[in-house]
Design a protein around this motif. Sequence first.
Motif, PDB file in Angstrom:
ATOM      1  N   GLY A 107       0.650  -1.570   0.045  1.00  0.00           N
ATOM      2  CA  GLY A 107      -0.215  -0.262   0.111  1.00  0.00           C
ATOM      3  C   GLY A 107       0.771   1.462  -0.284  1.00  0.00           C
ATOM      4  O   GLY A 107       2.176   1.262   0.269  1.00  0.00           O
ATOM      5  N   GLN A 108       0.193   2.851   0.002  1.00  0.00           N
ATOM      6  CA  GLN A 108       0.935   3.491   0.003  1.00  0.00           C
ATOM      7  C   GLN A 108       1.621   3.834   1.451  1.00  0.00           C
ATOM      8  O   GLN A 108       2.079   5.242   1.436  1.00  0.00           O
ATOM      9  N   GLY A 109       0.926   3.613   2.323  1.00  0.00           N
ATOM     10  CA  GLY A 109       0.757   3.956   3.710  1.00  0.00           C
ATOM     11  C   GLY A 109       0.274   4.672   4.616  1.00  0.00           C
ATOM     12  O   GLY A 109      -0.356   5.888   3.543  1.00  0.00           O
ATOM     13  N   THR A 110       0.223   4.972   5.719  1.00  0.00           N
ATOM     14  CA  THR A 110      -0.572   5.680   6.746  1.00  0.00           C
ATOM     15  C   THR A 110       0.287   6.362   7.465  1.00  0.00           C
ATOM     16  O   THR A 110       0.947   5.626   8.408  1.00  0.00           O
ATOM     17  N   GLN A 111       0.436   7.438   8.342  1.00  0.00           N
ATOM     18  CA  GLN A 111       0.765   8.152   8.817  1.00  0.00           C
ATOM     19  C   GLN A 111       0.670   7.789  10.281  1.00  0.00           C
ATOM     20  O   GLN A 111      -0.714   8.224  10.401  1.00  0.00           O
ATOM     21  N   VAL A 112       1.108   7.920  10.956  1.00  0.00           N
ATOM     22  CA  VAL A 112       0.981   7.621  12.284  1.00  0.00           C
ATOM     23  C   VAL A 112       2.372   7.690  13.156  1.00  0.00           C
ATOM     24  O   VAL A 112       2.903   8.495  13.348  1.00  0.00           O
ATOM     25  N   THR A 113       1.573   9.114  13.974  1.00  0.00           N
ATOM     26  CA  THR A 113       2.089  10.178  14.944  1.00  0.00           C
ATOM     27  C   THR A 113       1.881  10.500  16.273  1.00  0.00           C
ATOM     28  O   THR A 113       0.720  10.398  16.533  1.00  0.00           O
ATOM     29  N   VAL A 114       2.966   9.912  17.129  1.00  0.00           N
ATOM     30  CA  VAL A 114       2.753  10.051  18.637  1.00  0.00           C
ATOM     31  C   VAL A 114       3.077  11.069  19.368  1.00  0.00           C
ATOM     32  O   VAL A 114       4.383  10.721  19.561  1.00  0.00           O
TER      33      VAL A 114
END
Length: 116
Positions: A107-114
Amino acid sequence: VRLVESGGGLVQPGGSLRISCAASGFTFSRATMSWYRQAPGKERELVAATISGGGITNYADSVKGRFTISRDDAKNTVYLQMNSLKPEDTAVYYCRARLFSVYDYWGQGTQVTVSS
């Protein structure tokens, strides 16, 4: 073939997030589905995987006990439930599908920011 991730975003440390990957164009139920992640300046790493049928799962040591991978073959979707998130979990999360050791899709990816 399409793998479309969704559900990423900004979450505070200790929080939870569920990301999804909707698949199309191949026999999803026969595929090994995995989640990978890549943080800035680091190599892409395996986070979790589930084989066809979902009976066996595998996790990176860094996420064991906090993340859960699951799949819904009726919806052609794989999920990653992420709990007790830490700043070091910040990355782009990618969905991967592999069939018969021959076909390999990302897939193209999804950003996860913690972050607080």
